[in-house]
Design a protein around this motif. Structure first.
Motif, mmCIF file in Angstrom:
data_model
loop_
_atom_site.group_PDB
_atom_site.id
_atom_site.type_symbol
_atom_site.label_atom_id
_atom_site.label_comp_id
_atom_site.label_asym_id
_atom_site.label_seq_id
_atom_site.Cartn_x
_atom_site.Cartn_y
_atom_site.Cartn_z
ATOM 1 N N SER A 1 0.841 -1.192 0.000
ATOM 2 C CA SER A 1 0.000 0.000 0.000
ATOM 3 C C SER A 1 0.876 1.242 0.000
ATOM 4 C CB SER A 1 -0.941 0.007 1.204
ATOM 5 O OG SER A 1 -0.212 0.043 2.392
ATOM 6 N N THR B 1 -4.421 0.614 -1.705
ATOM 7 C CA THR B 1 -3.882 -0.634 -1.199
ATOM 8 C C THR B 1 -4.081 -1.708 -2.262
ATOM 9 O OG1 THR B 1 -3.925 -2.227 0.604
ATOM 10 C CG2 THR B 1 -6.020 -1.225 0.019
ATOM 11 N N PHE C 1 -8.435 4.156 -1.393
ATOM 12 C CA PHE C 1 -9.034 4.322 -0.082
ATOM 13 C C PHE C 1 -10.387 4.989 -0.248
ATOM 14 C CE2 PHE C 1 -4.472 4.428 1.375
ATOM 15 C CZ PHE C 1 -4.512 3.165 1.930
ATOM 16 N N MET D 1 -11.461 9.687 3.182
ATOM 17 C CA MET D 1 -10.326 10.237 3.909
ATOM 18 C C MET D 1 -10.534 10.112 5.421
ATOM 19 S SD MET D 1 -8.516 13.833 3.348
ATOM 20 C CE MET D 1 -7.123 14.311 4.308
ATOM 21 N N LEU E 1 -9.445 6.630 7.021
ATOM 22 C CA LEU E 1 -8.032 6.248 7.007
ATOM 23 C C LEU E 1 -7.458 6.233 8.421
ATOM 24 C CD1 LEU E 1 -6.653 8.311 4.020
ATOM 25 C CD2 LEU E 1 -7.066 5.875 4.098
ATOM 26 N N GLU E 2 -6.363 5.495 8.566
ATOM 27 C CA GLU E 2 -5.653 5.505 9.834
ATOM 28 C C GLU E 2 -4.990 6.861 10.028
ATOM 29 O OE1 GLU E 2 -2.948 2.251 9.825
ATOM 30 O OE2 GLU E 2 -4.467 0.839 9.163
ATOM 31 N N ILE F 1 -1.567 7.602 8.218
ATOM 32 C CA ILE F 1 -1.661 7.837 6.771
ATOM 33 C C ILE F 1 -2.152 9.248 6.501
ATOM 34 C CG2 ILE F 1 -2.847 7.139 4.649
ATOM 35 C CD1 ILE F 1 -2.727 4.285 5.634
ATOM 36 N N GLN F 2 -3.137 9.695 7.262
ATOM 37 C CA GLN F 2 -3.612 11.067 7.108
ATOM 38 C C GLN F 2 -2.502 12.066 7.413
ATOM 39 O OE1 GLN F 2 -7.086 11.705 9.504
ATOM 40 N NE2 GLN F 2 -8.362 10.387 8.241
#
Length: 129
Positions: free
Chosen positions: A47, A52, A66, A69, A72-73, A76-77
């Protein structure tokens, strides 16, 4: 003459740093993991900041962007935001550095060029390049 050469070398190095940071945005393999079978690797998961993907043992890839937004984890943000901010600030920093160099004719008198160069340095420090 040595002052002008050092300005040009610094400008070229800073722009090359900006290009290298910009080239990491579309890189695919930020995170790679695999599921191993008894003999061969059965699946590889990889990813980046934008999607991913899964590649099976036959080489067929299946990618998914993804969906949201907000889903997301957090890391990642944060990476997305920091990288986009670094590229944007580095771009404007290189423009202001070009204007502030003594070998250019734009930017006004030397006192104004010194302020522009200091501002471009501040942008480069903020971008983290």
């Amino acid at each position: 003459m040595a002052h002008m050469a050092s300005e040009i070398i610094a400008f070229v190095l800073s722009v090359s740093g900006w290009v290298l940071v910009s080239s990491t945005l579309p890189t695919d393999y930020w995170k790679v993991s695999s599921i191993d079978g008894t003999v061969i690797t059965t699946a590889t998961f990889w990813s980046n900041l934008w999607k991913t993907c899964v590649t099976d043992s036959t080489g067929v890839s299946n990618c998914k962007d993804f969906p949201s937004m907000l889903a997301l984890e957090g890391h990642i943000q944060a990476c997305r935001g920091l990288l986009i901010a670094a590229v944007s600030l580095g771009f404007f920093g290189s423009i202001f550095a070009l204007v502030g160099m003594k070998c250019t004719k734009i930017g006004g008198p030397d006192a104004m060029k010194a302020k522009i160069t200091c501002f471009s340095g501040f942008l480069y420090i903020m971008s983290g390049e």
